[in-house]
Design a protein around this motif. Structure first.
Motif, mmCIF file in Angstrom:
data_model
loop_
_atom_site.group_PDB
_atom_site.id
_atom_site.type_symbol
_atom_site.label_atom_id
_atom_site.label_comp_id
_atom_site.label_asym_id
_atom_site.label_seq_id
_atom_site.Cartn_x
_atom_site.Cartn_y
_atom_site.Cartn_z
ATOM 1 N N ALA B 30 0.809 -1.212 0.000
ATOM 2 C CA ALA B 30 0.000 0.000 0.000
ATOM 3 C C ALA B 30 0.851 1.274 0.000
ATOM 4 O O ALA B 30 0.409 2.318 -0.456
ATOM 5 C CB ALA B 30 -0.933 0.007 1.210
ATOM 6 N N THR B 31 2.062 1.169 0.525
ATOM 7 C CA THR B 31 2.881 2.373 0.682
ATOM 8 C C THR B 31 3.977 2.416 -0.370
ATOM 9 O O THR B 31 4.673 1.421 -0.600
ATOM 10 C CB THR B 31 3.501 2.419 2.086
ATOM 11 O OG1 THR B 31 2.487 2.150 3.050
ATOM 12 C CG2 THR B 31 4.064 3.801 2.371
ATOM 13 N N LEU B 32 4.110 3.561 -1.010
ATOM 14 C CA LEU B 32 5.102 3.754 -2.079
ATOM 15 C C LEU B 32 5.915 4.998 -1.775
ATOM 16 O O LEU B 32 5.379 6.016 -1.322
ATOM 17 C CB LEU B 32 4.387 3.885 -3.430
ATOM 18 C CG LEU B 32 5.254 3.999 -4.688
ATOM 19 C CD1 LEU B 32 4.537 3.344 -5.872
ATOM 20 C CD2 LEU B 32 5.576 5.445 -5.018
ATOM 21 N N GLN B 50 0.404 6.704 0.599
ATOM 22 C CA GLN B 50 -0.346 5.609 1.201
ATOM 23 C C GLN B 50 -1.553 5.412 0.297
ATOM 24 O O GLN B 50 -2.417 6.279 0.219
ATOM 25 C CB GLN B 50 -0.783 5.947 2.619
ATOM 26 C CG GLN B 50 -1.706 4.919 3.254
ATOM 27 C CD GLN B 50 -0.999 3.628 3.587
ATOM 28 O OE1 GLN B 50 0.232 3.567 3.560
ATOM 29 N NE2 GLN B 50 -1.744 2.602 3.906
ATOM 30 N N ASN B 51 -1.588 4.267 -0.402
ATOM 31 C CA ASN B 51 -2.558 4.065 -1.480
ATOM 32 C C ASN B 51 -2.386 5.223 -2.477
ATOM 33 O O ASN B 51 -1.304 5.388 -2.995
ATOM 34 C CB ASN B 51 -3.966 3.937 -0.923
ATOM 35 C CG ASN B 51 -4.094 2.680 -0.065
ATOM 36 O OD1 ASN B 51 -3.688 1.599 -0.481
ATOM 37 N ND2 ASN B 51 -4.618 2.828 1.141
ATOM 38 N N LEU B 70 -1.989 7.308 -9.232
ATOM 39 C CA LEU B 70 -3.377 7.109 -9.579
ATOM 40 C C LEU B 70 -3.784 5.669 -9.283
ATOM 41 O O LEU B 70 -2.998 4.742 -9.491
ATOM 42 C CB LEU B 70 -3.595 7.433 -11.058
ATOM 43 C CG LEU B 70 -3.266 8.881 -11.466
ATOM 44 C CD1 LEU B 70 -3.432 9.067 -12.953
ATOM 45 C CD2 LEU B 70 -4.121 9.863 -10.685
ATOM 46 N N LYS B 71 -4.981 5.502 -8.762
ATOM 47 C CA LYS B 71 -5.547 4.178 -8.481
ATOM 48 C C LYS B 71 -4.762 3.417 -7.434
ATOM 49 O O LYS B 71 -4.950 2.202 -7.272
ATOM 50 C CB LYS B 71 -5.667 3.341 -9.759
ATOM 51 C CG LYS B 71 -6.554 3.982 -10.831
ATOM 52 C CD LYS B 71 -6.631 3.113 -12.079
ATOM 53 C CE LYS B 71 -7.468 3.786 -13.148
ATOM 54 N NZ LYS B 71 -7.530 2.993 -14.400
ATOM 55 N N ARG B 98 2.043 1.016 6.200
ATOM 56 C CA ARG B 98 2.414 2.418 6.240
ATOM 57 C C ARG B 98 3.616 2.682 7.128
ATOM 58 O O ARG B 98 4.520 3.397 6.789
ATOM 59 C CB ARG B 98 1.230 3.220 6.720
ATOM 60 C CG ARG B 98 1.474 4.698 6.837
ATOM 61 C CD ARG B 98 0.147 5.386 7.077
ATOM 62 N NE ARG B 98 0.302 6.811 7.304
ATOM 63 C CZ ARG B 98 -0.715 7.652 7.314
ATOM 64 N NH1 ARG B 98 -1.931 7.220 7.093
ATOM 65 N NH2 ARG B 98 -0.501 8.935 7.540
ATOM 66 N N GLN B 99 3.653 2.042 8.276
ATOM 67 C CA GLN B 99 4.680 2.388 9.234
ATOM 68 C C GLN B 99 5.972 1.644 8.960
ATOM 69 O O GLN B 99 6.043 0.436 9.057
ATOM 70 C CB GLN B 99 4.197 2.077 10.648
ATOM 71 C CG GLN B 99 3.114 3.034 11.114
ATOM 72 C CD GLN B 99 2.817 2.869 12.582
ATOM 73 O OE1 GLN B 99 2.832 1.763 13.086
ATOM 74 N NE2 GLN B 99 2.562 3.959 13.272
ATOM 75 N N GLY B 100 6.994 2.421 8.648
ATOM 76 C CA GLY B 100 8.292 1.820 8.352
ATOM 77 C C GLY B 100 8.931 1.180 9.564
ATOM 78 O O GLY B 100 9.988 0.579 9.455
ATOM 79 N N ALA B 101 8.293 1.327 10.694
ATOM 80 C CA ALA B 101 8.872 0.753 11.896
ATOM 81 C C ALA B 101 8.876 -0.762 11.857
ATOM 82 O O ALA B 101 9.699 -1.403 12.480
ATOM 83 C CB ALA B 101 8.109 1.240 13.119
#
Lengths: 110, 116
Positions: B30-32, B50-51, B70-71, B98-101
């Motif tokens: 989900a995270t880029l 995030q998305n 996008l998308k 999401r959390q890089g931890a």
């Protein structure tokens, strides 16, 4: 706040050991370690969470001292394939951002 | 599983021209992230998605850089107009959450940009 890595470079003979250090002036939530070979993408090695844990990956291990905001990467009985630049990345408490250090170039010679 | 795909691999442009980089993350991530890596330095975060929403773009030079996802899948980073100091490797990475931890990042091979 960019973490500080030391040493900047180290040269070893195959079979020798090395320690790479990473320190921050800010309270850390986690520490990542990556290895990057010339012209290639960084490869994830391991992640350490606060709590003073230690992790190992083959002959590469790491520790995280939460109180000192320091992490160390230990490479034992180094192999030629260990050559590359090692980066630590830190996540500060309350943040989601991974900030990388400037890297430590490790060269392992036969 | 397939890794993070990036294209092009290399790009040479003149200053003041525009350029675009493409990234396709690992399926399900989900995270880029887009990072800029100048020769001899560690990667520097430009933008985090995030998305298809932006989580952090505090270090993105918004007067010349733009990015979109996008998308919530692949992403494009654009520079217009390019400056000499933009010469660097642009790395795309993705992570499971999401959390890089908690999870490491998977990086693509990067796009090496040379501005002349």
């Amino acid at each position: 706040q960019q973490p500080v890595q030391s040493p900047q470079a180290v040269i070893l003979r195959e079979g020798e050991d090395a320690v790479i250090n990473c320190s921050s002036s800010k309270a850390l939530y986690s520490v990542h370690w990556y290895r990057q070979k010339h012209g290639e993408a960084p490869i994830f090695l391991m992640i350490l969470l606060k709590g003073g844990e230690q992790k190992g990956h083959d002959k590469i291990s790491a520790s995280f001292n939460e109180k000192k905001q320091q992490s160390s990467l230990y490479l034992t009985a180094s192999q030629l394939s260990y050559s590359g630049t090692y980066f630590c990345g830190t996540v500060q408490g309350g943040s989601e951002k991974l900030v990388f250090g400037k890297g430590t170039k490790l060269t392992v010679n036969p | 599983e397939a890794g993070v795909a990036q294209s092009p691999r290399y790009k040479i442009i003149e200053k003041r021209q525009s350029v675009a980089f493409w990234c396709n993350p690992i399926s399900g991530h989900a995270t880029l992230y887009w990072y800029q890596q100048i020769l001899g330095q560690g990667p520097k975060l430009l933008i985090q998605f995030q998305n298809n929403g932006v989580v952090d773009d505090s270090q993105l030079p918004k007067d010349r850089f733009s990015a979109e996802r996008l998308k919530g899948v692949d992403s494009t980073l654009k520079i217009q107009p390019a400056k000499l100091e933009d010469s660097a490797v642009y790395l795309c990475a993705s992570s499971l959450v999401r959390q890089g931890a908690y999870y490491g990042y998977t990086f693509g091979s990067g796009t090496r940009l040379t501005v002349v």
